[in-house]
Scaffold this motif. Structure first.
Motif, PDB file in Angstrom:
ATOM      1  N   MET A   1      31.069  53.884  47.275  1.00  0.00           N
ATOM      2  CA  MET A   1      30.779  54.255  45.887  1.00  0.00           C
ATOM      3  C   MET A   1      31.315  53.203  44.919  1.00  0.00           C
ATOM      4  O   MET A   1      32.307  52.530  45.206  1.00  0.00           O
ATOM      5  CB  MET A   1      31.434  55.603  45.536  1.00  0.00           C
ATOM      6  N   ARG A   2      30.645  53.087  43.777  1.00  0.00           N
ATOM      7  CA  ARG A   2      31.160  52.285  42.674  1.00  0.00           C
ATOM      8  C   ARG A   2      31.832  53.217  41.670  1.00  0.00           C
ATOM      9  O   ARG A   2      31.518  54.406  41.588  1.00  0.00           O
ATOM     10  CB  ARG A   2      30.032  51.530  41.980  1.00  0.00           C
ATOM     11  N   PHE A   3      32.731  52.622  40.849  1.00  0.00           N
ATOM     12  CA  PHE A   3      33.417  53.385  39.817  1.00  0.00           C
ATOM     13  C   PHE A   3      33.342  52.617  38.509  1.00  0.00           C
ATOM     14  O   PHE A   3      33.822  51.492  38.401  1.00  0.00           O
ATOM     15  CB  PHE A   3      34.862  53.664  40.232  1.00  0.00           C
ATOM     16  N   GLY A   4      32.677  53.236  37.531  1.00  0.00           N
ATOM     17  CA  GLY A   4      32.472  52.609  36.245  1.00  0.00           C
ATOM     18  C   GLY A   4      33.431  53.135  35.205  1.00  0.00           C
ATOM     19  O   GLY A   4      33.840  54.308  35.241  1.00  0.00           O
ATOM     20  N   PHE A   5      33.773  52.282  34.258  1.00  0.00           N
ATOM     21  CA  PHE A   5      34.681  52.629  33.167  1.00  0.00           C
ATOM     22  C   PHE A   5      33.892  52.615  31.866  1.00  0.00           C
ATOM     23  O   PHE A   5      33.228  51.634  31.539  1.00  0.00           O
ATOM     24  CB  PHE A   5      35.830  51.621  33.105  1.00  0.00           C
ATOM     25  N   TRP A   6      33.991  53.718  31.120  1.00  0.00           N
ATOM     26  CA  TRP A   6      33.256  53.889  29.865  1.00  0.00           C
ATOM     27  C   TRP A   6      34.286  54.048  28.747  1.00  0.00           C
ATOM     28  O   TRP A   6      35.034  55.016  28.729  1.00  0.00           O
ATOM     29  CB  TRP A   6      32.355  55.110  29.992  1.00  0.00           C
ATOM     30  N   GLN A 262      32.829  65.453  46.830  1.00  0.00           N
ATOM     31  CA  GLN A 262      31.659  66.293  46.587  1.00  0.00           C
ATOM     32  C   GLN A 262      30.539  65.486  45.933  1.00  0.00           C
ATOM     33  O   GLN A 262      29.357  65.650  46.270  1.00  0.00           O
ATOM     34  CB  GLN A 262      32.043  67.480  45.710  1.00  0.00           C
ATOM     35  N   TYR A 263      30.904  64.613  44.988  1.00  0.00           N
ATOM     36  CA  TYR A 263      29.891  63.742  44.394  1.00  0.00           C
ATOM     37  C   TYR A 263      29.250  62.863  45.465  1.00  0.00           C
ATOM     38  O   TYR A 263      28.030  62.675  45.493  1.00  0.00           O
ATOM     39  CB  TYR A 263      30.515  62.855  43.312  1.00  0.00           C
ATOM     40  N   ARG A 264      30.068  62.296  46.328  1.00  0.00           N
ATOM     41  CA  ARG A 264      29.525  61.436  47.375  1.00  0.00           C
ATOM     42  C   ARG A 264      28.581  62.215  48.286  1.00  0.00           C
ATOM     43  O   ARG A 264      27.520  61.705  48.669  1.00  0.00           O
ATOM     44  CB  ARG A 264      30.652  60.807  48.198  1.00  0.00           C
ATOM     45  N   GLN A 265      28.943  63.442  48.603  1.00  0.00           N
ATOM     46  CA  GLN A 265      28.133  64.238  49.513  1.00  0.00           C
ATOM     47  C   GLN A 265      26.753  64.555  48.934  1.00  0.00           C
ATOM     48  O   GLN A 265      25.786  64.715  49.696  1.00  0.00           O
ATOM     49  CB  GLN A 265      28.866  65.545  49.862  1.00  0.00           C
ATOM     50  N   VAL A 266      26.637  64.651  47.600  1.00  0.00           N
ATOM     51  CA  VAL A 266      25.332  64.961  46.989  1.00  0.00           C
ATOM     52  C   VAL A 266      24.549  63.700  46.641  1.00  0.00           C
ATOM     53  O   VAL A 266      23.482  63.781  46.034  1.00  0.00           O
ATOM     54  CB  VAL A 266      25.475  65.874  45.757  1.00  0.00           C
ATOM     55  N   GLY A 267      25.063  62.520  47.022  1.00  0.00           N
ATOM     56  CA  GLY A 267      24.283  61.304  46.870  1.00  0.00           C
ATOM     57  C   GLY A 267      24.608  60.436  45.680  1.00  0.00           C
ATOM     58  O   GLY A 267      23.845  59.515  45.361  1.00  0.00           O
ATOM     59  N   VAL A 268      25.752  60.677  45.021  1.00  0.00           N
ATOM     60  CA  VAL A 268      26.131  59.851  43.880  1.00  0.00           C
ATOM     61  C   VAL A 268      26.633  58.500  44.372  1.00  0.00           C
ATOM     62  O   VAL A 268      27.524  58.420  45.218  1.00  0.00           O
ATOM     63  CB  VAL A 268      27.210  60.552  43.030  1.00  0.00           C
ATOM     64  N   ASP A 269      26.046  57.432  43.820  1.00  0.00           N
ATOM     65  CA  ASP A 269      26.427  56.068  44.191  1.00  0.00           C
ATOM     66  C   ASP A 269      27.496  55.496  43.271  1.00  0.00           C
ATOM     67  O   ASP A 269      28.229  54.589  43.661  1.00  0.00           O
ATOM     68  CB  ASP A 269      25.202  55.154  44.136  1.00  0.00           C
ATOM     69  N   GLU A 270      27.543  55.988  42.022  1.00  0.00           N
ATOM     70  CA  GLU A 270      28.546  55.507  41.069  1.00  0.00           C
ATOM     71  C   GLU A 270      29.046  56.677  40.235  1.00  0.00           C
ATOM     72  O   GLU A 270      28.242  57.443  39.681  1.00  0.00           O
ATOM     73  CB  GLU A 270      27.971  54.435  40.143  1.00  0.00           C
TER      74      GLU A 270
END
Length: 300
Positions: A1-6, A262-270
């Motif tokens: 996964m990637r992690f973005g900063f906003w 949980q995010y990773r399991q549902v297909g979230v890439d970032e």
């Protein structure tokens, strides 16, 4: 996964650059900035910087990570201007821009600045035409479209972006129109939501892809959520009971890891984390570091 900063757009520009440089130096994967001209609040006497201008500065000041608007409002600029700005900043950044775009939703700034707001249907109609024009300008020698809302005639875009194609991110969760447009044109999709929300909308997006014969795996998925993170679980209790009206993660690093999984399991890439809950600079850096050092490595 990637992690973005906003990061928030109501800070001094020096603070924006400082926290974004810190994010790059400590291992975050992307920088995001909201595209608004005024707050969506009763008190509008608050500073708000223009997104693309800040992104141009960050393209030079921060040398490594992806960056883009989350998301540019289509109603604020012609699609030709949006494409030109994105291509220019892609060159300034050495090929790191993500062109995030949405149909536009904040009614008070349309009224204040004279942007046409219209109905949701009319904004989505404009959005569909705009995305088609943007994609054509970025990829083709000349673009022609005589639409209901936009007309371009033998329009060039030169120089083309360094990236080919430049990533196009569409933000929003409209099941019938936004996700259909995403399926047709986007390389990335973003939504504010908890894992269960994302899972439901991913299913809808996959259905739109299948209807037009596109492989759903061609579109990466990102999610945004507010974050309250700390080492002391007891001190986080007051945040657990808060309802901020949008997706929110609260917990120690171990507890946050459970949600990220949980995010990773549902297909979230970032997963994109706004700093809206992080406080002043030193507290902000502490929360950023706690997440990127204690949570992110478990998902890379």
């Amino acid at each position: 996964m990637r992690f973005g900063f906003w990061t928030k757009n109501d800070q001094q520009t020096s603070a924006i650059i400082e926290c974004c440089q810190h994010a790059e130096a400590t291992g975050w994967d992307g920088l995001w900035f909201a595209d608004h001209f005024m707050p969506n609040e009763e008190n509008v006497d608050q500073p708000v910087h223009e997104a693309w201008s800040v992104l141009a500065a960050l393209a030079v000041a921060v040398p490594r990570v992806r960056l883009g608007p989350l998301v540019a409002g289509n109603t604020y600029r012609s699609p030709a201007l949006t494409a030109k700005i994105a291509a220019t900043i892609d060159h300034l950044s050495g090929g790191r821009v993500v062109l995030g775009i949405g149909a536009g939703w904040q009614e008070n700034e349309h009224e204040a600045y004279g942007f046409e707001f219209g109905t949701l249907r009319s904004r989505m109609d404009r959005f569909d035409e705009a995305v088609e024009i943007i994609c054509s300008l970025l990829g083709n020698h000349r673009t022609n479209l005589d639409g209901e809302h936009y007309t371009v005639t033998e329009a060039p875009l030169d120089p083309k972006p360094i990236q080919s194609p430049i990533p196009l991110l569409i933000g929003g969760g409209g099941r019938r129109r936004t996700l259909r447009t995403t399926a047709r044109w986007a390389t990335e999709w973003n939504y504010w939501g908890m894992p269960e929300d994302i899972a439901e909308l991913c299913s809808v997006l996959d259905g739109h892809c299948e209807a037009i014969g596109r492989d759903p795996s061609e579109i990466s998925r990102s999610a945004c959520a507010l974050l309250f993170i700390g080492e002391d679980s007891a001190k986080l209790e007051r945040f657990r009971a808060m309802d901020l009206g949008r997706a929110t993660i609260v917990g120690t690093p171990a507890e946050v890891c459970e949600v990220v999984e949980q995010y990773r399991q549902v297909g979230v890439d970032e997963l994109i984390i706004p700093d809206f809950t992080f406080g002043p600079m030193e507290a902000k850096k502490h929360s950023m570091d706690l997440f990127i050092k204690e949570v992110a490595p478990n998902f890379r």
